[in-house]
Design a protein around this motif. Structure first.
Motif, PDB file in Angstrom:
ATOM      1  N   VAL A 464     -10.115 -16.968 -10.267  1.00 46.10           N
ATOM      2  CA  VAL A 464      -8.649 -16.257  -9.765  1.00 46.10           C
ATOM      3  C   VAL A 464      -8.451 -17.455  -8.433  1.00 46.10           C
ATOM      4  O   VAL A 464      -7.442 -16.599  -7.558  1.00 46.10           O
ATOM      5  N   ASN A 465      -8.833 -18.335  -8.512  1.00 48.83           N
ATOM      6  CA  ASN A 465      -8.918 -19.252  -7.166  1.00 48.83           C
ATOM      7  C   ASN A 465      -7.904 -19.555  -6.668  1.00 48.83           C
ATOM      8  O   ASN A 465      -6.907 -19.242  -5.422  1.00 48.83           O
ATOM      9  N   THR A 466      -6.939 -19.522  -7.716  1.00 42.53           N
ATOM     10  CA  THR A 466      -4.952 -20.267  -7.302  1.00 42.53           C
ATOM     11  C   THR A 466      -4.267 -18.702  -8.110  1.00 42.53           C
ATOM     12  O   THR A 466      -3.250 -19.053  -7.720  1.00 42.53           O
ATOM     13  N   ASP A 467      -5.018 -17.733  -8.271  1.00 43.79           N
ATOM     14  CA  ASP A 467      -4.471 -16.098  -8.860  1.00 43.79           C
ATOM     15  C   ASP A 467      -4.766 -15.031  -7.607  1.00 43.79           C
ATOM     16  O   ASP A 467      -5.068 -13.953  -7.485  1.00 43.79           O
ATOM     17  N   ARG A 468      -3.963 -15.698  -6.111  1.00 39.34           N
ATOM     18  CA  ARG A 468      -4.020 -14.803  -5.237  1.00 39.34           C
ATOM     19  C   ARG A 468      -3.730 -13.357  -5.864  1.00 39.34           C
ATOM     20  O   ARG A 468      -4.035 -12.285  -4.831  1.00 39.34           O
ATOM     21  N   GLU A 469      -2.434 -13.125  -6.217  1.00 41.23           N
ATOM     22  CA  GLU A 469      -1.324 -12.608  -6.768  1.00 41.23           C
ATOM     23  C   GLU A 469      -2.750 -11.552  -7.511  1.00 41.23           C
ATOM     24  O   GLU A 469      -2.014  -9.734  -7.129  1.00 41.23           O
ATOM     25  N   PHE A 470      -3.961 -11.656  -8.152  1.00 41.08           N
ATOM     26  CA  PHE A 470      -4.231 -10.542  -8.442  1.00 41.08           C
ATOM     27  C   PHE A 470      -5.553 -10.741  -7.844  1.00 41.08           C
ATOM     28  O   PHE A 470      -5.375  -9.079  -8.438  1.00 41.08           O
ATOM     29  N   GLY A 471      -5.738 -10.761  -6.727  1.00 44.64           N
ATOM     30  CA  GLY A 471      -6.871 -10.169  -5.215  1.00 44.64           C
ATOM     31  C   GLY A 471      -5.399  -8.643  -4.983  1.00 44.64           C
ATOM     32  O   GLY A 471      -6.003  -8.207  -4.712  1.00 44.64           O
ATOM     33  N   LEU A 472      -4.449  -9.579  -4.996  1.00 44.22           N
ATOM     34  CA  LEU A 472      -3.595  -8.294  -4.529  1.00 44.22           C
ATOM     35  C   LEU A 472      -3.273  -6.826  -5.272  1.00 44.22           C
ATOM     36  O   LEU A 472      -3.448  -5.820  -5.077  1.00 44.22           O
ATOM     37  N   ALA A 473      -3.233  -7.402  -6.953  1.00 42.67           N
ATOM     38  CA  ALA A 473      -3.115  -6.298  -7.807  1.00 42.67           C
ATOM     39  C   ALA A 473      -4.558  -5.754  -7.770  1.00 42.67           C
ATOM     40  O   ALA A 473      -3.672  -3.764  -8.112  1.00 42.67           O
ATOM     41  N   LEU A 474      -5.590  -5.879  -7.415  1.00 47.39           N
ATOM     42  CA  LEU A 474      -6.877  -5.049  -7.452  1.00 47.39           C
ATOM     43  C   LEU A 474      -6.220  -4.157  -6.087  1.00 47.39           C
ATOM     44  O   LEU A 474      -6.742  -2.656  -6.142  1.00 47.39           O
ATOM     45  N   LEU A 475      -6.274  -4.336  -4.649  1.00 46.25           N
ATOM     46  CA  LEU A 475      -6.013  -3.483  -3.744  1.00 46.25           C
ATOM     47  C   LEU A 475      -5.235  -2.439  -3.955  1.00 46.25           C
ATOM     48  O   LEU A 475      -4.752  -1.670  -3.357  1.00 46.25           O
ATOM     49  N   ARG A 476      -3.513  -3.414  -4.869  1.00 52.11           N
ATOM     50  CA  ARG A 476      -1.896  -1.509  -4.918  1.00 52.11           C
ATOM     51  C   ARG A 476      -2.932  -1.061  -5.490  1.00 52.11           C
ATOM     52  O   ARG A 476      -2.643   0.126  -5.424  1.00 52.11           O
ATOM     53  N   PHE A 477      -3.604  -1.202  -6.486  1.00 50.83           N
ATOM     54  CA  PHE A 477      -4.305  -0.642  -7.621  1.00 50.83           C
ATOM     55  C   PHE A 477      -5.443   0.679  -6.627  1.00 50.83           C
ATOM     56  O   PHE A 477      -5.309   1.739  -6.876  1.00 50.83           O
ATOM     57  N   LEU A 478      -5.981   0.077  -5.536  1.00 46.55           N
ATOM     58  CA  LEU A 478      -6.739   0.571  -4.999  1.00 46.55           C
ATOM     59  C   LEU A 478      -6.277   1.798  -4.399  1.00 46.55           C
ATOM     60  O   LEU A 478      -5.937   2.828  -3.947  1.00 46.55           O
ATOM     61  N   ALA A 479      -4.947   0.951  -3.599  1.00 43.91           N
ATOM     62  CA  ALA A 479      -4.286   1.875  -2.892  1.00 43.91           C
ATOM     63  C   ALA A 479      -3.613   3.503  -3.619  1.00 43.91           C
ATOM     64  O   ALA A 479      -3.315   4.042  -2.955  1.00 43.91           O
ATOM     65  N   ASP A 480      -3.014   2.358  -4.466  1.00 43.26           N
ATOM     66  CA  ASP A 480      -1.958   3.771  -5.844  1.00 43.26           C
ATOM     67  C   ASP A 480      -4.017   5.157  -5.432  1.00 43.26           C
ATOM     68  O   ASP A 480      -3.124   6.134  -5.556  1.00 43.26           O
ATOM     69  N   GLU A 481      -5.221   4.518  -6.114  1.00 44.99           N
ATOM     70  CA  GLU A 481      -6.426   5.276  -6.627  1.00 44.99           C
ATOM     71  C   GLU A 481      -7.009   6.682  -5.006  1.00 44.99           C
ATOM     72  O   GLU A 481      -7.188   7.717  -4.954  1.00 44.99           O
ATOM     73  N   LEU A 482      -6.742   5.654  -3.876  1.00 43.93           N
ATOM     74  CA  LEU A 482      -6.958   5.709  -2.709  1.00 43.93           C
ATOM     75  C   LEU A 482      -6.149   6.890  -2.551  1.00 43.93           C
ATOM     76  O   LEU A 482      -5.776   8.560  -1.942  1.00 43.93           O
ATOM     77  N   ARG A 483      -4.676   6.898  -3.037  1.00 42.01           N
ATOM     78  CA  ARG A 483      -3.165   8.317  -2.848  1.00 42.01           C
ATOM     79  C   ARG A 483      -3.925   9.322  -3.733  1.00 42.01           C
ATOM     80  O   ARG A 483      -3.217  10.106  -3.688  1.00 42.01           O
ATOM     81  N   ARG A 484      -3.962   8.680  -5.405  1.00 37.78           N
ATOM     82  CA  ARG A 484      -4.119  10.314  -5.770  1.00 37.78           C
ATOM     83  C   ARG A 484      -5.899  11.103  -5.128  1.00 37.78           C
ATOM     84  O   ARG A 484      -5.174  12.233  -5.995  1.00 37.78           O
ATOM     85  N   ARG A 485      -6.699   9.929  -5.316  1.00 37.89           N
ATOM     86  CA  ARG A 485      -7.562  11.330  -4.559  1.00 37.89           C
ATOM     87  C   ARG A 485      -7.161  11.673  -3.360  1.00 37.89           C
ATOM     88  O   ARG A 485      -7.696  13.485  -3.613  1.00 37.89           O
ATOM     89  N   SER A 486      -6.228  11.834  -2.199  1.00 38.87           N
ATOM     90  CA  SER A 486      -6.010  11.977  -1.749  1.00 38.87           C
ATOM     91  C   SER A 486      -5.129  13.246  -1.681  1.00 38.87           C
ATOM     92  O   SER A 486      -5.225  14.466  -1.011  1.00 38.87           O
ATOM     93  N   ALA A 487      -4.469  13.187  -2.484  1.00 36.17           N
ATOM     94  CA  ALA A 487      -2.965  14.137  -2.911  1.00 36.17           C
ATOM     95  C   ALA A 487      -4.274  15.370  -3.972  1.00 36.17           C
ATOM     96  O   ALA A 487      -4.028  17.162  -3.404  1.00 36.17           O
ATOM     97  N   ALA A 488      -5.321  15.139  -4.489  1.00 32.33           N
ATOM     98  CA  ALA A 488      -6.346  16.015  -5.551  1.00 32.33           C
ATOM     99  C   ALA A 488      -6.623  16.830  -4.444  1.00 32.33           C
ATOM    100  O   ALA A 488      -7.389  17.808  -4.613  1.00 32.33           O
ATOM    101  N   ALA A 489      -7.279  15.828  -3.204  1.00 33.03           N
ATOM    102  CA  ALA A 489      -8.352  16.625  -2.178  1.00 33.03           C
ATOM    103  C   ALA A 489      -7.541  17.678  -1.161  1.00 33.03           C
ATOM    104  O   ALA A 489      -7.119  18.560  -0.763  1.00 33.03           O
ATOM    105  N   LYS A 490      -5.728  17.094  -1.083  1.00 36.27           N
ATOM    106  CA  LYS A 490      -4.923  18.044  -0.133  1.00 36.27           C
ATOM    107  C   LYS A 490      -4.998  19.626  -0.709  1.00 36.27           C
ATOM    108  O   LYS A 490      -4.626  20.221  -0.930  1.00 36.27           O
ATOM    109  N   ASP A 491      -4.441  19.484  -2.753  1.00 33.38           N
ATOM    110  CA  ASP A 491      -4.294  20.721  -2.990  1.00 33.38           C
ATOM    111  C   ASP A 491      -5.441  21.814  -2.734  1.00 33.38           C
ATOM    112  O   ASP A 491      -5.747  22.631  -3.299  1.00 33.38           O
TER     113      ASP A 491
END
Length: 906
Positions: A464-491
Motif C-alpha cells: 500500500v505504499n502508493t495507496d496512502r488513502e488506505f492508511g487514512l481509512a484505517l485511522l478513520r476506522f479506529l477513530a470511529d471505534e474509539l467514539r463507539r467505545r467512548s459512548a459505551a463507557a459513558k453509558d
C-alpha cells in the motif's frame, strides 16, 4: 506599696522554684548522660575510665553505677534463656545456607524460588558473658539483606582481607540459597580495576556478577537508578508498593535481586556521586536492590545496619549493640569458594540454555491470558531471562525503528506471535498495514498455497505504499471505534476499558492493536491525506489508551516526518520504544544503546526512550514461514471455526468483479447502481453510481488509460445487468476505440447470453439512433442504458448536421444526458479528454454528468466538474478518482476491477 511587695514576693517564689527546677533538670540530664556513657563504654569497663570515675564521685551522681548494675542483673535474671531464643530466632529467620555451616551448602546449587526469602544472614556469633552470675552463653549473629536492609561496613587497620571474607561469605550464602539467576551482584572498588573478590570471578561469565570500572561509579549508580524507576513503574502498574509485595502476592519473582557492593577508602565521595548514592539507597529496597558499603562514609536513606571491625576477627554491629562483640565467622576456603562459584555459573549457563528459539517465547497453553488490564508478552531474551513488552494504559503506543536489514520485520512477527499465543481473538484484535513494497503480512491472511490465517487479524494490508488513502481509512476506522467505545463507557459511567468490560461482560471489547509498518509513507505528501491522517493519529494517540486501542508505528527513520513538527503529542504517547541496531531518533538523543546493540537484538524501552528504561533482548527468528506458520496453523485450527478470515487488501492486485461481495449480492431493484470500483477502505466494499430517475444520473469515464477505462465501463454494464430482469432494459453500445473492440464484443455477447436486449450501434448510425431515443424521452418504451466507448472519437460524426435537419446527433445526446435520467435512460460514457467532455456537454451542460471517474487526468482539469473545489490528484496506474455529486463532499480514490489486456480479450 503592700501590693507591690506582695507581687515581688510571689515573683521571688516563682523564680526560686524555676531555678530549683532548672537545677533538678540539669542534674537529671547529667545523670542520664553519665548512664549513657557507662552503657556505651560497658559497665564492667567503665571503672577504668578516669572521666567516668571522676564524674561518678559527684554527690548528685551517687547511685548511678549501682542502679545500672541492678538493671543489668535484673536483665540477666529475666533473660537467662535469651541466647537460646536468639539461636532459635536466627534458625527460623535464616534457614538453609543463610545460617548453616558452609560444609552443608557450599558448592551446591540453590533451589529457592523467591516464595520464602530468608530475613537474616549469618555473619558470626556473640557471647553474653556475666562472670558474676556465671553466665556465658553464645548465640548466632545475623544481619538483614535483600528486601530488608542495606549494610554499611567500617574497617579497622589491616582488616581488608577480613572484610573480603565477610562480604564473600554473605554473597555466597545468598547465591547458594536461590536458583541460578535469581540474584545479580555488582562489584565496585575505588582502588582496584580487578581482583575485587576474585574467588567469585567464575560467575563473571554470566549475568550473576558484574565488576565495574572504579572510575565509573556514576554509570553504576545511573544503572541502578534506572532499574529502580522501571521496577517502580512495573510494580505500581500491577497495584503493588514494592517488588517484595508483588513477589509475595504472586508467589514468584520476575525480576532478580541485585546486590551492589561498593568498596571505598574512607574518603568522602564526590558531591554528585554522594547525592546519586543517597537517591539510589532511598528507593533501592522496594526495587529489590541491597547496598553493601565498605568504608563509604555517608548516611544512607532507608534501613541500614552497620558492622564496625575491631580487628580481623572481631566487630561490633548495630544488630547487637556496642556492649557485645561479634566474633566473625572465619573466611570460607578460597579454593572451595572458587569451585562453588564455578558450579553456580555452570548451572546458570545450563538454565539459560543455548540460543533461544521462537518456540521458547510461546506459552504451554494457548489463549489463557486476559487483556482487560493490559497486554504482556515476551519478545526475546537477555542472558536467558525473557524480556517482555507491555502494552496498556501506562505504555499505550509503541514506536519501532530500525534501518533496512536490522530485523524490524522479524521483531514484529515475534511480537505478534507472542501476543496471539497468549490472548484469544476475543481478547485481541489485530489490524496490520505494511507500506513497504512487499508482502510482510500477506502470510497472515489465507493464500493459494496455505489456506490458514491468523485468527486475531481483522485486516491485513500489503503493498500500500502508493495507496496512502488506505492508511487514512484505517485511522478513520479506529477513530470511529474509539467514539463507539467512548459512548459505551459513558453509558456505563466508566472511564477505561477494564472497567467497561467489568460493567458490560456481555459486550465484545477486545484490545485493538494496529500495526503500521513504514508508517512515514502515510505522511509523505503535503496534501489533505497527510493533514487528515495527522489529525486522526494525534487524536487516537491521545485518547486511545483508555479505550484499549493501541498503535504500533514502525519505520526505518522517523527523523524527517514534517507532518509531526509541532505535534509532539504523537510521539510523546509512544512511551514504548523499540530500537533495532543502528536505529536513529527512536530513543532520546542522549541514549546511544541502539548504536552498540548487536545484530538480532533490540533495545526495549518502556520509558519513552530514556536510558534508564533500556532492556536489551535477543530476538529469535520468528518471521520464517516454517517458524511462524506452525504457530499460525495451531491458532487457526483452534479459533478459525468461530472467527471469520481477515480482510486482505493487496495494493498490487486489482480485485475481481465476480468475487466482489457487492457484485454477487446484486439482484433486480427499482434503482440500480453501476459499480465503478472497489473502495480503499477497511471494509471490503465497492462504490457505485445510483441511476435513479433524477437529473444528472449519468457516469463519465475520463482519461486515456485503456485497461482501467474498459474495466469501469465493463463493471458498470455487468453490475447494471444483474439489477434488471432480462428483457426489462435495453443496452445501446457504441465503440470508436479500435483497441476496445474485443472487450466490447465480449461484453455484448455476455449480456446477450444473460437474456438482455443489446444493440451494438455502428458509428455511422449513432446519430439516427440517438435521435430516435431522444424522440422517445416523452414516452420511453423501457429503461435504456447508453454505453459509449470513446465519445470524443464520435463527436465529429455527431456534430455533422445534414441539410434540412434541425438537430444534430450531438444535440440529441445532450438532450438524452439532460432529460434521460428522469425517464430511465442513463448514459455511461468514456471520454479520453476532459476538454472533449466539455465540448459534448456544451456551455450549460456541465451539471448533466453527476458522477465521473478520472484516470490519467490531472486534478486541475477536474475542478469544473467538482463544484469548483481544488482537486488534489496525481494519476496512478490501476487507480481512479471518483466523484458523485449526490453522495460525495470531495473526490475519492477507487481501484477499478481487474480487466485483462485489451489484446488478450477474445
Amino acid at each position: 506599696m503592700a501590693a507591690l511587695d506582695q507581687l515581688r514576693g510571689q515573683l521571688g517564689l516563682a523564680l526560686g522554684a524555676a531555678a530549683n527546677g532548672r537545677q533538678a533538670a540539669e542534674v537529671e540530664l547529667a545523670r542520664l548522660q553519665l548512664q549513657q556513657r557507662i552503657v556505651r563504654t560497658g559497665i564492667d569497663r567503665s571503672g577504668n575510665d578516669p572521666e567516668i570515675v571522676e564524674q561518678a564521685k559527684q554527690p548528685a551522681m551517687a547511685g548511678v553505677a549501682d542502679w545500672l548494675g541492678q538493671v543489668r542483673d535484673q536483665f540477666y535474671a529475666e533473660w537467662s534463656d535469651g541466647p537460646n531464643r536468639l539461636r532459635e530466632l536466627v534458625a527460623g529467620a535464616a534457614p538453609g545456607p543463610a545460617s548453616r555451616p558452609a560444609s552443608e551448602w557450599l558448592g551446591r546449587v540453590g533451589t529457592g524460588t523467591g516464595a520464602h526469602v530468608p530475613e537474616l544472614w549469618r555473619i558470626g556469633s556473640s557471647t553474653v558473658d556475666n562472670r558474676s552470675r556465671g553466665i556465658a552463653q553464645t548465640f548466632d549473629v545475623a544481619v538483614p539483606l535483600l528486601d530488608d536492609s542495606h549494610l554499611a561496613i567500617t574497617s579497622a587497620p589491616k582488616t581488608r582481607h577480613a572484610i573480603d571474607g565477610l562480604v564473600e561469605a554473605l554473597l555466597m550464602r545468598v547465591l547458594s540459597t536461590f536458583e541460578p539467576g535469581a540474584v545479580r551482584v555488582h562489584l565496585w572498588d575505588v582502588g582496584q580495576l580487578t581482583a575485587v573478590l576474585p574467588n567469585l570471578y567464575p560467575l563473571g561469565r554470566t549475568s550473576a556478577l558484574t565488576v565495574h570500572d572504579p572510575a565509573h561509579l556514576t554509570d553504576l549508580l545511573d544503572e541502578l537508578a534506572g532499574h529502580i524507576r522501571r521496577i517502580h513503574a512495573y510494580t505500581m502498574q500491577a497495584g503493588h508498593t514494592s517488588l517484595r509485595a508483588m513477589r509475595q502476592a504472586t508467589g514468584r519473582y520476575r525480576e532478580p535481586w541485585r546486590i551492589a557492593v561498593l568498596f571505598g577508602n574512607g574518603e568522602d565521595l564526590q558531591p554528585e556521586q554522594l547525592r546519586a548514592l543517597k537517591r539510589v539507597a532511598s528507593g533501592a529496597l522496594a526495587a529489590g536492590i541491597s547496598l553493601i558499603l565498605v568504608d563509604v562514609p555517608t548516611v544512607l536513606g532507608g534501613s541500614v545496619e552497620t558492622i564496625s571491625l575491631i580487628d580481623e576477627h572481631r566487630a561490633v554491629s548495630s544488630m547487637t549493640g556496642t556492649d557485645l562483640v561479634v566474633t566473625l565467622d572465619p573466611p570460607l576456603p578460597a579454593g572451595q569458594v572458587n569451585r562453588a562459584a564455578g558450579r553456580l555459573a555452570e548451572a546458570l549457563v545450563a538454565k539459560q540454555g543455548g540460543p533461544r528459539t521462537f518456540a521458547d517465547l510461546l506459552p504451554t497453553e494457548l489463549g489463557q491470558e486476559n487483556s482487560a488490564e493490559e497486554l504482556r508478552a515476551p519478545v526475546g531474551y537477555y542472558e536467558g531471562d525473557p524480556v517482555e513488552v507491555v502494552i496498556g494504559d501506562a505504555s499505550p503506543h509503541a514506536l519501532i525503528g530500525g534501518p533496512s536489514g536490522s530485523g524490524k520485520t522479524n521483531f514484529l512477527y515475534a511480537l505478534l506471535g507472542s501476543l496471539a499465543a497468549r490472548y484469544s481473538p476475543d481478547e485481541l484484535a489485530l489490524y496490520l498495514l505494511d507500506f513497504k513494497e512487499g508482502v510482510s503480512f500477506a502470510g497472515l491472511a489465507p493464500g493459494r498455497k496455505d489456506s490458514s490465517w491468523l485468527p486475531h487479524a481483522r485486516l491485513v494490508g500489503v503493498n500500500v505504499n502508493t495507496d496512502r488513502e488506505f492508511g487514512l481509512a484505517l485511522l478513520r476506522f479506529l477513530a470511529d471505534e474509539l467514539r463507539r467505545r467512548s459512548a459505551a463507557a459513558k453509558d456505563h459511567e466508566v472511564t477505561n476499558l477494564a472497567d467497561l468490560r467489568r460493567q458490560d461482560p456481555g459486550g465484545h471489547w477486545p484490545r485493538i492493536v494496529a500495526v503500521i509498518d513504514e508508517f512515514q509513507y502515510l505522511f509523505a505528501g503535503r496534501d489533505t491525506v497527510t493533514a487528515t491522517a495527522t489529525s486522526l493519529l494525534e487524536d487516537i494517540a491521545r485518547r486511545g489508551r483508555s479505550q484499549g486501542i493501541h498503535l504500533v508505528l514502525a519505520s526505518q527513520d522517523v527523523a524527517g516526518i514534517e507532518a509531526f513538527w509541532g505535534k509532539p503529542a504523537i510521539f510523546e504517547q509512544c512511551t514504548l520504544r523499540i530500537a533495532m541496531p543502528k536505529a536513529r531518533r527512536v530513543l532520546v538523543d542522549t541514549n546511544n544503546a541502539a548504536v552498540t546493540a548487536p545484530r538480532w537484538h533490540a533495545v526495549i524501552n518502556h520509558e519513552s526512550g530514556v536510558a534508564h528504561g533500556n532492556q536489551l533482548a535477543h530476538v529469535p527468528d520468528a518471521s520464517t514461514k516454517d517458524v511462524f506458520g506452525q504457530l499460525q496453523r495451531r491458532l487457526w485450527e483452534r479459533y478459525a471455526g468461530a472467527h471469520s478470515e481477515p480482510r486482505l487488501f493487496d495494493g498490487a492486485i486489482s480485485p475481481e468483479l465476480t468475487e466482489s461481495a457487492a457484485f454477487t449480492a446484486l439482484t433486480p431493484v427499482p434503482r440500480p447502481s453501476a459499480l465503478v470500483g472497489q473502495t480503499i477502505d477497511v471494509a471490503d466494499a465497492a462504490r457505485g453510481v445510483e441511476l435513479s430517475p433524477a437529473p444528472s444520473r449519468n457516469l463519465a469515464v475520463l482519461g486515456t488509460a485503456v485497461r482501467e477505462a474498459l474495466s469501469i465501463m465493463d463493471s458498470s454494464a455487468r453490475s447494471l445487468a444483474r439489477q434488471y430482469v432480462p428483457g426489462e432494459v435495453e443496452f445501446l453500445v457504441n465503440c470508436t476505440v479500435e483497441l476496445a473492440n474485443p472487450s466490447v464484443t465480449a461484453l455484448v455477447e455476455s449480456l446477450t447470453e444473460d437474456g438482455h436486449t443489446v444493440s451494438l450501434v455502428p458509428t455511422a448510425e449513432l446519430s439516427e439512433r440517438l435521435g430516435t431515443l431522444a424522440d422517445q424521452l416523452a414516452e420511453p418504451e423501457r429503461p435504456t442504458v447508453l454505453l459509449l466507448y470513446g465519445v470524443d472519437g464520435v463527436l465529429p460524426t455527431l456534430e455533422a448536421k445534414p441539410p434540412g435537419v434541425l438537430k444534430s446527433g450531438l444535440d440529441h445526446l445532450r438532450a438524452i444526458l439532460k432529460q434521460g435520467p428522469g425517464v430511465g435512460t442513463h448514459t455511461v460514457g468514456w471520454w479520453r479528454a476532459v476538454a472533449r467532455l466539455k465540448d459534448t456537454l456544451g456551455f450549460t451542460g456541465t451539471d448533466d454528468v453527476g458522477a465521473w471517474a478520472a484516470l490519467d487526468v490531472q486534478g486541475a482539469e477536474l475542478s469544473p466538474f467538482c463544484a469548483g473545489q481544488v482537486v488534489h490528484w496525481s494519476p496512478r496506474p490501476g487507480r481512479a478518482l471518483f466523484f458523485d455529486r449526490s453522495t460525495h463532499a470531495s473526490p475519492e480514490v477507487l481501484i477499478p476491477f481487474h480487466h485483462p489486456d485489451p489484446e488478450q480479450v477474445s
